[in-house]
Design an enzyme around this catalytic site. Sequence first.
Site, mmCIF file in Angstrom:
data_model
loop_
_atom_site.group_PDB
_atom_site.id
_atom_site.type_symbol
_atom_site.label_atom_id
_atom_site.label_comp_id
_atom_site.label_asym_id
_atom_site.label_seq_id
_atom_site.Cartn_x
_atom_site.Cartn_y
_atom_site.Cartn_z
ATOM 1 N N ASN A 114 1.265 -0.102 5.711
ATOM 2 C CA ASN A 114 2.008 -0.707 4.497
ATOM 3 C C ASN A 114 2.546 -1.694 5.162
ATOM 4 O OD1 ASN A 114 4.489 0.054 2.274
ATOM 5 N ND2 ASN A 114 2.995 -1.632 2.303
ATOM 6 N N GLY A 115 2.279 -2.952 4.683
ATOM 7 C CA GLY A 115 2.976 -4.276 5.159
ATOM 8 C C GLY A 115 2.095 -5.232 5.437
ATOM 9 N N CYS B 1 0.795 -1.146 0.042
ATOM 10 C CA CYS B 1 -0.011 0.025 0.162
ATOM 11 C C CYS B 1 0.819 1.267 0.054
ATOM 12 C CB CYS B 1 -0.889 -0.068 1.136
ATOM 13 S SG CYS B 1 -1.886 -1.472 1.247
ATOM 14 N N GLY C 176 -1.214 0.837 -4.706
ATOM 15 C CA GLY C 176 -2.360 0.246 -4.456
ATOM 16 C C GLY C 176 -3.407 0.923 -5.223
ATOM 17 N N TYR D 141 10.141 -3.769 -8.466
ATOM 18 C CA TYR D 141 9.029 -3.616 -9.231
ATOM 19 C C TYR D 141 8.145 -2.579 -8.505
ATOM 20 C CZ TYR D 141 4.048 -4.182 -10.265
ATOM 21 O OH TYR D 141 2.575 -4.135 -10.502
HETATM 22 O O1 LIG Z 1 4.556 -12.486 -14.149
HETATM 23 P P1 LIG Z 1 3.306 -11.518 -13.767
HETATM 24 O O2 LIG Z 1 2.617 -12.092 -12.807
HETATM 25 O O3 LIG Z 1 2.643 -10.818 -15.073
HETATM 26 O O4 LIG Z 1 4.003 -10.377 -12.936
HETATM 27 C C1 LIG Z 1 4.904 -9.635 -13.514
HETATM 28 C C2 LIG Z 1 4.808 -8.260 -14.319
HETATM 29 O O5 LIG Z 1 3.737 -7.654 -13.512
HETATM 30 C C3 LIG Z 1 4.291 -6.439 -13.489
HETATM 31 O O6 LIG Z 1 3.884 -5.315 -14.420
HETATM 32 P P2 LIG Z 1 2.452 -4.365 -14.124
HETATM 33 O O7 LIG Z 1 1.592 -4.468 -15.427
HETATM 34 O O8 LIG Z 1 1.852 -4.761 -12.688
HETATM 35 O O9 LIG Z 1 2.937 -2.926 -13.797
HETATM 36 P P3 LIG Z 1 4.075 -2.035 -14.728
HETATM 37 O O10 LIG Z 1 3.304 -1.304 -15.804
HETATM 38 O O11 LIG Z 1 4.651 -1.128 -13.756
HETATM 39 O O12 LIG Z 1 5.120 -2.623 -15.383
HETATM 40 C C4 LIG Z 1 5.711 -6.445 -13.641
HETATM 41 O O13 LIG Z 1 6.184 -5.122 -14.043
HETATM 42 C C5 LIG Z 1 5.567 -7.656 -14.599
HETATM 43 O O14 LIG Z 1 5.438 -6.863 -16.048
HETATM 44 N N1 LIG Z 2 -0.229 -4.217 0.712
HETATM 45 C C1 LIG Z 2 -0.361 -3.625 1.916
HETATM 46 O O1 LIG Z 2 0.509 -2.904 2.445
HETATM 47 C C2 LIG Z 2 -1.389 -4.076 2.906
HETATM 48 C C3 LIG Z 2 -1.830 -3.503 4.063
HETATM 49 C C4 LIG Z 2 -2.783 -4.370 4.782
HETATM 50 N N2 LIG Z 2 -1.992 -5.553 5.162
HETATM 51 C C5 LIG Z 2 -4.198 -4.761 3.982
HETATM 52 O O2 LIG Z 2 -4.397 -5.613 3.590
HETATM 53 O O3 LIG Z 2 -4.814 -3.786 4.074
HETATM 54 MG MG LIG Z 3 5.254 -4.777 -15.939
#
Ligand SMILES: O=P(O)(O)OC[C@H]1O[C@H](OP(=O)(O)OP(=O)(O)O)[C@H](O)[C@@H]1O
Ligand SMILES: NC(=O)CC[C@H](N)C(=O)O
Ligand SMILES: [Mg+2]
Length: 499
Positions: free
Chosen positions: A101-102, A2, A28, A258
């Site tokens: 967050n966490g 988050c 998020g 990422y």
């Molecule tokens: O193997 P997967 O389960 O597909 O996950 C990995 C992919 O998901 C993310 O992209 P995303 O579309 O979330 O965001 P981005 O636009 O920041 O790359 C990440 O950058 C990879 O492209």
């Molecule tokens: N990604 C997160 O940081 C999630 C915070 C919290 N565990 C929730 O599920 O809302």
């Molecule tokens: Mg991606």
Amino acid sequence: MCGIAAIVSNQNVNQDLYDALTVLQHRGQDAAGIATCEGSRLHLLKDNGLTRDVFSSREMLKLQGNMGIAHVRYPTAGCTSLEEAQPFYVNSPFGLALAHNGNLTNTEELKIQVFVDDQRHINTDSDSEVLLNVFAHELQQAGKLTLTIEDVFKAVGAVHKRCRGAYAVVIMIAGFGILGFRDPHGIRPIVFGERKNEDGSKDFMIASESVALDVLDFRLMRDIAPGEAVFIEASGKLHTKQCAEKTNHCPCIFEYVYFARPDSIIDNISVYKARMRMGKKLAKKIQKDWSNNDIDVVIPIPDTSRTSALQIAHELGVKFREGFMKNRYIGRTFIMPGQTMRKKSVKQKLNAISLEFCGKNVLLVDDSVVRGTTSEQIIQMARDAGAKKVYFASAAPPVRYPNVYGIDMPAAHELIAHGRTELEVCKAIGADKLIYQDLDDLIDAVGKGNPNIKQFDTSCFSHEYITGDIDDEYLARIEALRNDGAQEQRNAAHKTAHK
Ligand SMILES: O=P(O)(O)OC[C@H]1O[C@H](OP(=O)(O)OP(=O)(O)O)[C@H](O)[C@@H]1O
Ligand SMILES: NC(=O)CC[C@H](N)C(=O)O
Ligand SMILES: [Mg+2]
């Protein structure tokens, strides 16, 4: 993963908090919320959806007050229901609102303690609600009507003793001030900064990432240290204190791979530079292990892999081309709930420009391969666009194990590399060749930015869980509870119950 933010100012903070959430939206996309404090009255607005959908101008006007906290949610516990959107509020003691967050790793144990020993009621399946109630109980132990800053720091110390897992937190205490703290391993990021006003006074801000401070013209002061707490009085005075007896800094390496924005600086490491170094390391590996490669062009998979892909092309001396165009109105697919939606969105999000593929041997670069949703579809798109050979490089090593510290990948069997060799993954995603970053290279690439960090949380690659409380039984339990099928059922059941 988050996003959290908090501001103490001498003016209304609603617009600044809204702006901070739009900058943290990549952390998020499921729900957003803001709580402000006007005198001793708290105002709270939260709902499912993106920041821009949750807050209308009319509703924003109700969020009066010179201090406030805000949250964008990507659930890692409970379900996607509105009740679990944040900030969470409890009225006693003093009136508290929390954004977290966490992910806690001893939620079940704490839930029982909170009910039996602290005699407090938990109304959702969210670990964040449990965390707030643990803090509330510990603050109550001061047994006073007028708090001191020391009382607040003491309560944080007690939270560190009771809670395990990852938590970067902001808590607003009605009429008194705003608290920010980080778990003793410093797994999730959290920074703070200041902004000088024309009259000489200062505003303070706490946020998940420094980019939120930049955009609002705050100067980044530093990260909150693992185990440390920062308290900003409503009058604008800043206090800091180390509240944990023992700390061991192990930030999550996946933030650099990422999650975080490249223009953020986390634990003194520029995310952008770390990604460039990942590209450089991976290029070196390609040159070493595949010196006679026949790559014609390097193509990134937008967005996150762009930075490392550019560096790979540069190091290899091969052309870099934007072969996939991204629909700017589709969010991040990895953090979407449910595999059906993720799969559909990859197609809507990315489209190939045929002339960059036609008759060429292409090296597609992504930051990571997790479930394989993106890579599988993208490789097919490259073939459909006429590529001769489709090679694939991942700037991160194979993701083989669940993450329990705030990234929602709880089920090993949903990870494409779990129980598979690299060659088997290559076959499963349909590539002609697959090159993964080595874990040591990833650690070097990130760690070079701050030699003081001796260890990272690398659990999803290495199966080493730094909090020391994760065993096979725990992993089996969260897999059963939070695999995609179980989550879909829970979310559907919740929707039916609230029709
Ligand atoms: O193997 P997967 O389960 O597909 O996950 C990995 C992919 O998901 C993310 O992209 P995303 O579309 O979330 O965001 P981005 O636009 O920041 O790359 C990440 O950058 C990879 O492209
Ligand atoms: N990604 C997160 O940081 C999630 C915070 C919290 N565990 C929730 O599920 O809302
Ligand atoms: Mg991606």
